[in-house]
Motif scaffolding. Sequence first.
Motif, PDB file in Angstrom:
ATOM      1  N   GLY A 153       0.538  -1.119   0.004  1.00  0.00           N
ATOM      2  CA  GLY A 153      -0.002  -0.032   0.000  1.00  0.00           C
ATOM      3  C   GLY A 153       0.690   1.203  -0.106  1.00  0.00           C
ATOM      4  O   GLY A 153       0.455   2.328  -0.522  1.00  0.00           O
ATOM      5  N   ILE A 154       1.898   1.367   0.755  1.00  0.00           N
ATOM      6  CA  ILE A 154       2.807   2.252   0.719  1.00  0.00           C
ATOM      7  C   ILE A 154       3.652   2.617  -0.621  1.00  0.00           C
ATOM      8  O   ILE A 154       3.813   3.788  -1.115  1.00  0.00           O
ATOM      9  CB  ILE A 154       3.931   2.444   1.725  1.00  0.00           C
ATOM     10  CG1 ILE A 154       3.184   2.150   3.339  1.00  0.00           C
ATOM     11  CG2 ILE A 154       5.192   3.287   1.672  1.00  0.00           C
ATOM     12  CD1 ILE A 154       4.299   1.876   4.460  1.00  0.00           C
ATOM     13  N   ASP A 155       3.834   1.559  -1.254  1.00  0.00           N
ATOM     14  CA  ASP A 155       4.831   1.421  -2.387  1.00  0.00           C
ATOM     15  C   ASP A 155       4.048   2.015  -3.651  1.00  0.00           C
ATOM     16  O   ASP A 155       4.591   2.698  -4.426  1.00  0.00           O
ATOM     17  CB  ASP A 155       5.321  -0.021  -2.708  1.00  0.00           C
ATOM     18  CG  ASP A 155       6.322   0.003  -3.827  1.00  0.00           C
ATOM     19  OD1 ASP A 155       7.375   0.474  -3.403  1.00  0.00           O
ATOM     20  OD2 ASP A 155       5.820  -0.209  -4.967  1.00  0.00           O
ATOM     21  N   LEU A 156       2.607   1.570  -3.930  1.00  0.00           N
ATOM     22  CA  LEU A 156       1.933   1.810  -5.214  1.00  0.00           C
ATOM     23  C   LEU A 156       1.883   3.408  -5.390  1.00  0.00           C
ATOM     24  O   LEU A 156       2.310   3.808  -6.352  1.00  0.00           O
ATOM     25  CB  LEU A 156       0.641   1.056  -5.192  1.00  0.00           C
ATOM     26  CG  LEU A 156       0.490  -0.100  -5.819  1.00  0.00           C
ATOM     27  CD1 LEU A 156       0.912   0.232  -7.187  1.00  0.00           C
ATOM     28  CD2 LEU A 156       1.738  -1.010  -5.357  1.00  0.00           C
ATOM     29  N   PRO A 157       1.596   4.285  -4.487  1.00  0.00           N
ATOM     30  CA  PRO A 157       1.218   5.705  -4.791  1.00  0.00           C
ATOM     31  C   PRO A 157       3.012   6.405  -4.988  1.00  0.00           C
ATOM     32  O   PRO A 157       2.794   6.999  -5.963  1.00  0.00           O
ATOM     33  CB  PRO A 157       1.059   6.223  -3.274  1.00  0.00           C
ATOM     34  CG  PRO A 157       0.215   5.360  -2.495  1.00  0.00           C
ATOM     35  CD  PRO A 157       1.063   3.816  -3.136  1.00  0.00           C
ATOM     36  N   VAL A 158       3.960   5.739  -4.281  1.00  0.00           N
ATOM     37  CA  VAL A 158       5.115   6.344  -4.757  1.00  0.00           C
ATOM     38  C   VAL A 158       5.795   5.816  -5.980  1.00  0.00           C
ATOM     39  O   VAL A 158       6.344   6.710  -6.831  1.00  0.00           O
ATOM     40  CB  VAL A 158       6.025   6.254  -3.669  1.00  0.00           C
ATOM     41  CG1 VAL A 158       6.599   4.916  -3.571  1.00  0.00           C
ATOM     42  CG2 VAL A 158       7.387   7.031  -3.883  1.00  0.00           C
ATOM     43  N   ALA A 159       5.339   4.503  -6.412  1.00  0.00           N
ATOM     44  CA  ALA A 159       5.780   4.102  -7.548  1.00  0.00           C
ATOM     45  C   ALA A 159       5.166   4.715  -8.767  1.00  0.00           C
ATOM     46  O   ALA A 159       5.775   5.073  -9.747  1.00  0.00           O
ATOM     47  CB  ALA A 159       5.651   2.669  -7.715  1.00  0.00           C
ATOM     48  N   MET A 160       3.718   4.817  -8.611  1.00  0.00           N
ATOM     49  CA  MET A 160       3.026   5.761  -9.798  1.00  0.00           C
ATOM     50  C   MET A 160       3.629   7.153  -9.926  1.00  0.00           C
ATOM     51  O   MET A 160       3.547   7.646 -10.988  1.00  0.00           O
ATOM     52  CB  MET A 160       1.482   5.558  -9.505  1.00  0.00           C
ATOM     53  CG  MET A 160       1.044   4.103  -9.600  1.00  0.00           C
ATOM     54  SD  MET A 160       1.431   3.303 -11.073  1.00  0.00           S
ATOM     55  CE  MET A 160       2.513   2.166 -10.512  1.00  0.00           C
ATOM     56  N   ALA A 161       3.797   7.524  -8.761  1.00  0.00           N
ATOM     57  CA  ALA A 161       4.465   9.163  -8.746  1.00  0.00           C
ATOM     58  C   ALA A 161       5.583   9.206  -9.535  1.00  0.00           C
ATOM     59  O   ALA A 161       6.204   9.958 -10.626  1.00  0.00           O
ATOM     60  CB  ALA A 161       4.532   9.662  -7.433  1.00  0.00           C
ATOM     61  N   PHE A 162       6.628   8.302  -9.306  1.00  0.00           N
ATOM     62  CA  PHE A 162       7.929   8.254  -9.960  1.00  0.00           C
ATOM     63  C   PHE A 162       7.625   7.995 -11.525  1.00  0.00           C
ATOM     64  O   PHE A 162       8.293   8.586 -12.313  1.00  0.00           O
ATOM     65  CB  PHE A 162       8.707   7.174  -9.520  1.00  0.00           C
ATOM     66  CG  PHE A 162       9.778   7.762  -8.316  1.00  0.00           C
ATOM     67  CD1 PHE A 162      10.533   8.397  -8.932  1.00  0.00           C
ATOM     68  CD2 PHE A 162       9.536   7.065  -7.311  1.00  0.00           C
ATOM     69  CE1 PHE A 162      11.565   9.062  -7.723  1.00  0.00           C
ATOM     70  CE2 PHE A 162      10.529   7.589  -6.221  1.00  0.00           C
ATOM     71  CZ  PHE A 162      11.268   8.478  -6.639  1.00  0.00           C
ATOM     72  N   LEU A 163       6.869   6.757 -11.861  1.00  0.00           N
ATOM     73  CA  LEU A 163       6.685   6.565 -13.212  1.00  0.00           C
ATOM     74  C   LEU A 163       5.983   7.866 -14.012  1.00  0.00           C
ATOM     75  O   LEU A 163       6.173   8.245 -15.234  1.00  0.00           O
ATOM     76  CB  LEU A 163       5.533   5.750 -13.555  1.00  0.00           C
ATOM     77  CG  LEU A 163       6.051   4.149 -12.740  1.00  0.00           C
ATOM     78  CD1 LEU A 163       4.717   3.290 -13.152  1.00  0.00           C
ATOM     79  CD2 LEU A 163       7.217   3.731 -13.798  1.00  0.00           C
ATOM     80  N   ALA A 164       5.207   8.928 -13.181  1.00  0.00           N
ATOM     81  CA  ALA A 164       4.733   9.885 -13.966  1.00  0.00           C
ATOM     82  C   ALA A 164       5.578  10.857 -14.036  1.00  0.00           C
ATOM     83  O   ALA A 164       5.699  11.785 -15.010  1.00  0.00           O
ATOM     84  CB  ALA A 164       3.323  10.471 -13.225  1.00  0.00           C
ATOM     85  N   GLU A 165       6.357  11.058 -13.143  1.00  0.00           N
ATOM     86  CA  GLU A 165       7.370  12.262 -13.010  1.00  0.00           C
ATOM     87  C   GLU A 165       8.897  12.260 -13.403  1.00  0.00           C
ATOM     88  O   GLU A 165       9.346  12.856 -13.446  1.00  0.00           O
ATOM     89  CB  GLU A 165       7.131  12.737 -11.382  1.00  0.00           C
ATOM     90  CG  GLU A 165       6.011  13.284 -11.067  1.00  0.00           C
ATOM     91  CD  GLU A 165       5.556  13.228  -9.558  1.00  0.00           C
ATOM     92  OE1 GLU A 165       7.003  13.410  -8.771  1.00  0.00           O
ATOM     93  OE2 GLU A 165       4.622  13.394  -8.967  1.00  0.00           O
ATOM     94  N   PHE A 166       8.903  11.074 -13.949  1.00  0.00           N
ATOM     95  CA  PHE A 166      10.270  10.745 -14.874  1.00  0.00           C
ATOM     96  C   PHE A 166      10.052  10.548 -16.371  1.00  0.00           C
ATOM     97  O   PHE A 166      10.631   9.889 -16.966  1.00  0.00           O
ATOM     98  CB  PHE A 166      10.970   9.638 -14.196  1.00  0.00           C
ATOM     99  CG  PHE A 166      12.032  10.106 -13.055  1.00  0.00           C
ATOM    100  CD1 PHE A 166      13.261  10.351 -13.220  1.00  0.00           C
ATOM    101  CD2 PHE A 166      11.400  10.205 -11.908  1.00  0.00           C
ATOM    102  CE1 PHE A 166      14.002  10.750 -12.266  1.00  0.00           C
ATOM    103  CE2 PHE A 166      12.291  10.790 -10.773  1.00  0.00           C
ATOM    104  CZ  PHE A 166      13.623  11.058 -11.051  1.00  0.00           C
ATOM    105  N   SER A 167       8.804  10.802 -16.749  1.00  0.00           N
ATOM    106  CA  SER A 167       8.367  10.586 -17.956  1.00  0.00           C
ATOM    107  C   SER A 167       8.040  11.810 -19.022  1.00  0.00           C
ATOM    108  O   SER A 167       7.290  12.674 -18.183  1.00  0.00           O
ATOM    109  CB  SER A 167       7.207   9.552 -18.073  1.00  0.00           C
ATOM    110  OG  SER A 167       7.617   8.329 -17.377  1.00  0.00           O
TER     111      SER A 167
END
Length: 496
Positions: A153-167
Amino acid sequence: MSDTIAASTAASSGYTHTSNVDDAPTLIRSAADITRLVNQGATKLSDARIVVAIALGGVFLDAYDLGGLAFGMKDITRQFGLSPSGAGLVASAITLGAIVGALFGGYLTDKIGRYRVFMADMFFFVVAALACAFAPNEWVLGGSRFVMGIGVGIDLPVAMAFLAEFSKLSGRGNKASRVAMWCPTWYAAISISYLLVLLLYAVLPADKTDILWRLILGFGAVPALLIIAIRHRYMNESPVWTANQGDLEGAAAILRRSYNINVEVAADANLQPQPEVRKAAWSNYGELLKGIYLKRTILATVTSLVSPFAYNAVAFGLPVILSTFLKQSLMSTILFSLGLNLCFAFVGGLLAVRLVPKLGAWNMTLAGYALQLIAMVGLALVGRPADSAEAAISISMLALFLFGQGIGPGSHTMTFASLSYPTSLRGVGVGFNQILVRASSTASLFLFPVLSAALGTSVFWVIAFAPLAGLIVLLAIRWEPSGYDVDAEDFEPVKA
C-alpha cells in the motif's frame, strides 16, 4: 514543427532551453520550468529509464505473492484446517494491510518526498516473506501477509508518482505508457510465480509438495533484497516534487544526474514571482472531491472498485476454476494458468503500453470492459462443462477476460488514478485510489471462495456486474488523461 512549439513554450515561460549538452546551460527560473523540461522529454537516456524500471519493483512483488498463494491455498486450507471464510481471511489479509499502507503512503509521498518513502517500504516485503515461509499457524500467516500489504500500500502511490514524474508528456515512452507498464509487469510476475511453482512441483518429492507454498512465498524475499540494493544505487528524488517544494537547486541537480541535462538555476530566479504550490496535508484527500477533480475522482473510483473485484476473482480463482470447474489436473492447471497469463493478459498489457498514446486510455478501457462482460456472460452460460468442447469454450472465455483486463482496465485504471491529479495531489490521489482498489480486492478475495462454494459457476453472473458498471461510468464521464499536462494545474488556474 515540434521544435517551434518547444521554443515558443520556453520563450513564454521565461527559461532558456538548449538541446545540446555542450552548449549554454538550460536556465531554470521556476518549478513550472522543471515540469516543462520533463514533459518535453529532454532526457539523454541516462538513469531515467532505470528509475522507471525500479519503480515497478513493488508491483512485481505484489503480483508474485498473489500468484504464488493462489496455488498454495488448497494446501494451506488443508494444513491449517481452514473453513471457506478462514481461507478468505488469509487470502485477503494482504489487501487489508494495503488499505492501511495506502492511506499513510499517499500522504507521506506528498509530504516527505518520493525517495524517502520508496527506500523504506521494501523492508516490509523482506520481513513478511520470510515470516510467511515459516508461519506455524494461520494467524501468523495472516499477520505476515497483513504486514506485506502495508508495504504494498505504501509502495504503489510512490511508484506511480515516479513513473509519471520521470516521463515525458507525449510520444513513445510518455507518462500514460509508462504508468501502464505496471500492468505487464504484474502479469510477468504472475507468470514467474507460476514457473517457479512448476519448477518446484517437478523437483520436490511427492510427499513434500505440501511445503510448496512456503518455498514460493519465502522466495519473495530474494527479489525484494535485490530491489533494495538497486534502488539505493540508482534512485533519486522526483525533480518535479523537489521543485514544487521550492528547492530549484535540488531539482536542477537531479536533472543533471538522472537526465544528463546541462541545467542551471538562473541568477534572477529568486527575483521572479513564484506561484504558490499546494502543500501536502491530510485535507488534500478532500481536494479530490472538489472542482475539476470531482468527475475525475468518480471515474477513477468506480473503475478502481469494479476492475480489481472482477480480476482478483478470476486471477486468484484461476487455479480453482481450472481444477474444480473444468476438472483439470494440478499439472494442467499450472500450465493453463501460465499460458493464459502469458499469451493473453501479458500480451494485452504490452499492447496497452504501445497503443495508449494513439488510442487513449478511455477508449482502451471501454473496449477492455466490453470484452470482459462478454467473457463473464459466456462462462456463466456454459456453466460446468459437460464435454471437451464446452471446456474449450470456457477456457477461451477466460482468455478473453484476461486479454480485456490487460489491454483495458488492468493497465489504465492506474492511468486514471495517476494522471488525473497534478504533482501536489498525486500521492494522495493514488493513495485514495489504492484504498478503494484494496477494499475491492479484499471483498473479492474473501467472497470468491464463499460464493463459488455456494453458487458454483453461477458466480460468474455476479462477477459480470463489475465490467458492466465500468462501462456505464465510462460512458457517463469521458475524461482522457493521456497526453494532457495535468501537472500544469499546479501553476495555472483551471476552469471547473
